[in-house]
Design a protein around this motif. Structure first.
Motif, PDB file in Angstrom:
ATOM      1  N   SER A   1       0.851  -1.183   0.000  1.00  0.00           N
ATOM      2  CA  SER A   1       0.000   0.000   0.000  1.00  0.00           C
ATOM      3  C   SER A   1       0.899   1.249   0.000  1.00  0.00           C
ATOM      4  O   SER A   1       1.986   1.218   0.575  1.00  0.00           O
ATOM      5  CB  SER A   1      -0.871  -0.060   1.259  1.00  0.00           C
ATOM      6  OG  SER A   1      -1.789   0.978   1.265  1.00  0.00           O
ATOM      7  N   VAL A   2       0.441   2.308  -0.643  1.00  0.00           N
ATOM      8  CA  VAL A   2       1.268   3.523  -0.805  1.00  0.00           C
ATOM      9  C   VAL A   2       0.459   4.755  -0.429  1.00  0.00           C
ATOM     10  O   VAL A   2      -0.730   4.854  -0.779  1.00  0.00           O
ATOM     11  CB  VAL A   2       1.741   3.674  -2.285  1.00  0.00           C
ATOM     12  CG1 VAL A   2       2.521   4.967  -2.489  1.00  0.00           C
ATOM     13  CG2 VAL A   2       2.582   2.477  -2.718  1.00  0.00           C
ATOM     14  N   LEU A   3       1.099   5.684   0.275  1.00  0.00           N
ATOM     15  CA  LEU A   3       0.504   7.009   0.499  1.00  0.00           C
ATOM     16  C   LEU A   3       1.306   8.031  -0.297  1.00  0.00           C
ATOM     17  O   LEU A   3       2.531   8.137  -0.128  1.00  0.00           O
ATOM     18  CB  LEU A   3       0.543   7.394   1.984  1.00  0.00           C
ATOM     19  CG  LEU A   3       0.039   8.820   2.269  1.00  0.00           C
ATOM     20  CD1 LEU A   3      -1.438   8.968   1.949  1.00  0.00           C
ATOM     21  CD2 LEU A   3       0.315   9.228   3.722  1.00  0.00           C
ATOM     22  N   LEU A   4       0.630   8.764  -1.157  1.00  0.00           N
ATOM     23  CA  LEU A   4       1.283   9.835  -1.913  1.00  0.00           C
ATOM     24  C   LEU A   4       0.989  11.155  -1.206  1.00  0.00           C
ATOM     25  O   LEU A   4      -0.153  11.632  -1.197  1.00  0.00           O
ATOM     26  CB  LEU A   4       0.754   9.859  -3.353  1.00  0.00           C
ATOM     27  CG  LEU A   4       1.092   8.595  -4.173  1.00  0.00           C
ATOM     28  CD1 LEU A   4       0.384   8.621  -5.521  1.00  0.00           C
ATOM     29  CD2 LEU A   4       2.603   8.472  -4.371  1.00  0.00           C
ATOM     30  N   ALA A   5       2.038  11.719  -0.600  1.00  0.00           N
ATOM     31  CA  ALA A   5       1.892  12.966   0.174  1.00  0.00           C
ATOM     32  C   ALA A   5       2.909  13.971  -0.351  1.00  0.00           C
ATOM     33  O   ALA A   5       3.712  14.516   0.399  1.00  0.00           O
ATOM     34  CB  ALA A   5       2.104  12.687   1.658  1.00  0.00           C
ATOM     35  N   THR A   6       2.874  14.192  -1.653  1.00  0.00           N
ATOM     36  CA  THR A   6       3.880  15.045  -2.303  1.00  0.00           C
ATOM     37  C   THR A   6       3.384  16.469  -2.508  1.00  0.00           C
ATOM     38  O   THR A   6       4.096  17.292  -3.085  1.00  0.00           O
ATOM     39  CB  THR A   6       4.309  14.441  -3.657  1.00  0.00           C
ATOM     40  OG1 THR A   6       3.141  14.277  -4.469  1.00  0.00           O
ATOM     41  CG2 THR A   6       4.969  13.087  -3.471  1.00  0.00           C
ATOM     42  N   ASN A   7       2.175  16.765  -2.069  1.00  0.00           N
ATOM     43  CA  ASN A   7       1.637  18.126  -2.062  1.00  0.00           C
ATOM     44  C   ASN A   7       1.760  18.808  -3.427  1.00  0.00           C
ATOM     45  O   ASN A   7       1.217  18.311  -4.406  1.00  0.00           O
ATOM     46  CB  ASN A   7       2.303  18.926  -0.930  1.00  0.00           C
ATOM     47  CG  ASN A   7       1.614  20.241  -0.649  1.00  0.00           C
ATOM     48  OD1 ASN A   7       0.406  20.362  -0.820  1.00  0.00           O
ATOM     49  ND2 ASN A   7       2.363  21.247  -0.223  1.00  0.00           N
ATOM     50  N   ALA A   8       2.500  19.907  -3.508  1.00  0.00           N
ATOM     51  CA  ALA A   8       2.499  20.729  -4.728  1.00  0.00           C
ATOM     52  C   ALA A   8       3.441  20.201  -5.815  1.00  0.00           C
ATOM     53  O   ALA A   8       3.510  20.780  -6.894  1.00  0.00           O
ATOM     54  CB  ALA A   8       2.882  22.159  -4.367  1.00  0.00           C
ATOM     55  N   GLU A   9       4.164  19.136  -5.505  1.00  0.00           N
ATOM     56  CA  GLU A   9       5.148  18.610  -6.469  1.00  0.00           C
ATOM     57  C   GLU A   9       4.710  17.227  -6.969  1.00  0.00           C
ATOM     58  O   GLU A   9       3.820  16.614  -6.417  1.00  0.00           O
ATOM     59  CB  GLU A   9       6.521  18.502  -5.795  1.00  0.00           C
ATOM     60  CG  GLU A   9       7.024  19.847  -5.313  1.00  0.00           C
ATOM     61  CD  GLU A   9       8.261  19.701  -4.448  1.00  0.00           C
ATOM     62  OE1 GLU A   9       9.137  18.898  -4.782  1.00  0.00           O
ATOM     63  OE2 GLU A   9       8.325  20.382  -3.414  1.00  0.00           O
ATOM     64  N   SER A  10       5.419  16.761  -7.991  1.00  0.00           N
ATOM     65  CA  SER A  10       5.195  15.401  -8.523  1.00  0.00           C
ATOM     66  C   SER A  10       3.717  15.137  -8.784  1.00  0.00           C
ATOM     67  O   SER A  10       3.178  14.100  -8.404  1.00  0.00           O
ATOM     68  CB  SER A  10       5.763  14.344  -7.556  1.00  0.00           C
ATOM     69  OG  SER A  10       7.114  14.566  -7.325  1.00  0.00           O
TER      70      SER A  10
END
Ligand SMILES: Cc1cc2nc3c(=O)[nH]c(=O)nc-3n(C[C@H](O)[C@H](O)[C@H](O)COP(=O)(O)OP(=O)(O)OC[C@H]3O[C@@H](n4cnc5c(N)ncnc54)[C@H](O)[C@@H]3O)c2cc1C
Length: 383
Positions: A200-209
């Motif tokens: 499982s993955v959390l994407l917490a890259t906000n304003a980037e990527s």
């Protein structure tokens, strides 16, 4: 799907420096090949989620990958006002953000000088007769209402969350951009050219990527600006109406927010640089172009606010990224292409308390202990 990062963008001195430091940095370790949970992004959201995953399930294999250093994005350059609700107000099932946030910090033993004395909404109309603030800024600015809220030391919160995650056994990798995410049966991340498989993955890259998070063209990255004064005397703070150290933000335009920091420095902020593509953010320099003009304008406004500020020296000038999504609502959803990938962020400049509160919620959701909120309609689904 993949995010191409700008070369040489590992640290970003172009954005200037705020008046705090982050004294947590990760130890180098070999990259894992397999994980239960991968967290992408080492801001408040990602760090809180990684810490909470191990706090709740100490046996699960958890790793956080940060493109640059911990706090390199918005979290290291924030204003540090802890605010209730979201930028769009309360949302169904949100709960009490400030109570939840305080409890999470307590449970993770994160000490970040959190105080919640209340926050002031300020404006040019409807000013309370006993307003402690009377500033000159396109009319007379004064307190219109007190709401729940307070402040933190952002450097201490980042360091504290980093230590909380690390102490509980989450692996933290800095200078480890996730270059690609393949969504097959299991999500597979590419980090430093190697494949890392995660349940499982959390994407917490906000304003980037934004290609990685599926938010390109769906959310708007911006750079916003702040300055800190040199330490003021208590008399100066009192003259300004800030002796109670309550943070403040305008509810009308032109926008202005601020708070008192250690040594009686006062931080003020406003202004947005708009970009078409998030990669442009990384190249922006606060000493040049529109960002520099916005800072100069902010400096002029600060000096004109009150005679106590007329000759004040500014010790810090900086900018940082924010992400604004549809209706100013945070994005908190499963990735449209994979049930086990969660996307969380886009707090629209309102993410200090919310990032930690929702980061822990995301961890609970990834552990199957809690559902995600239903804040999106189908048309908003990522990708
Ligand atoms: C000047 C300023 C003032 C603010 N003031 C306030 C305030 O007073 N109160 C408030 O509530 N909010 C405020 N905010 C907003 C708040 O700071 C943010 O909402 C919050 O910090 C967002 O945290 P985050 O972890 O989601 O994102 P970020 O802190 O931006 O973290 C995202 C991280 O992901 C990393 N990353 C990106 N791409 C990759 C990749 N491919 N692989 C690995 N890592 C990657 C980045 O390097 C970054 O460290 C302010 C923001 C700014 C800029």
């Amino acid at each position: 799907m993949g995010a191409t990062l700008l070369p040489g963008s590992a640290t970003n001195p172009r954005w200037g420096l705020p008046p705090w430091t982050v004294d947590f940095h990760s130890e180098q370790e070999a990259l894992p090949e397999e994980l239960d949970f991968a967290v992408v992004g080492g801001g408040f959201t990602g760090l809180a989620a990684a810490a909470w995953l191990r706090h709740s399930e100490p046996r699960k294999r958890v790793a956080l990958f940060e493109r640059s250093r911990i706090g390199a994005g918005s979290s290291g350059r924030t204003g540090g006002m802890a605010l209730p609700e979201t930028a769009a107000g309360s949302l169904p099932g949100l709960g009490d953000v400030l109570v939840g946030y305080s409890n999470i910090l307590r449970d993770l033993q994160v000490h970040c000088d959190l105080t919640l004395p209340g926050a002031w909404e300020i404006g040019r109309q409807g000013v309370l007769p006993d307003s402690p603030i009377a500033w000159n800024d396109c009319g007379t600015l004064g307190v219109t209402r007190e709401v729940p809220g307070g402040t933190i030391d952002p450097g201490k919160m980042l360091s504290g969350l980093g230590r909380a995650a690390s102490k509980r056994g989450a692996l933290i990798f800095e200078n480890a951009p996730v270059e690609n995410l393949r969504l097959g049966e299991f999500p597979i991340l590419t980090v430093r050219g190697k494949s890392v498989r995660a349940r499982s993955v959390l994407l917490a890259t906000n304003a980037e990527s934004l290609e990685l998070s599926g938010l390109a063209r769906r959310a708007h990255p911006k750079l916003t600006m702040a300055v800190a004064t040199e330490p003021l005397s208590f008399e100066q703070l009192s003259l300004l109406g800030l002796a109670q150290r309550k943070p403040f933000y305008t509810i009308d335009l032109p926008y202005l927010w601020g708070r008192v920091f250690h040594e009686n420095r006062v931080i003020f902020g406003c202004g947005l640089v708009h970009v078409e593509d998030w990669r442009e953010l990384l190249a922006l320099n606060v000493a040049e172009g529109q960002a520099a003009e916005l800072l100069a304008n902010l400096e002029r406004r600060v000096r004109d606010l009150h005679p106590a500020l007329r000759d004040v020296r500014l010790s810090h000038r900086w900018g940082g990224p924010i992400l604004i999504a549809e209706n100013w609502q945070p994005v908190f959803r499963r990735h449209a292409e994979h049930h086990n990938v969660v996307v969380l962020g886009a707090y629209s400049g309102h993410g200090v308390a919310l990032s930690v509160y929702l980061g822990a919620w995301a961890a609970d959701a990834m552990l199957g202990k809690r559902d995600l909120p239903q804040w999106d309609n189908a048309a908003n689904a990522a990708n």
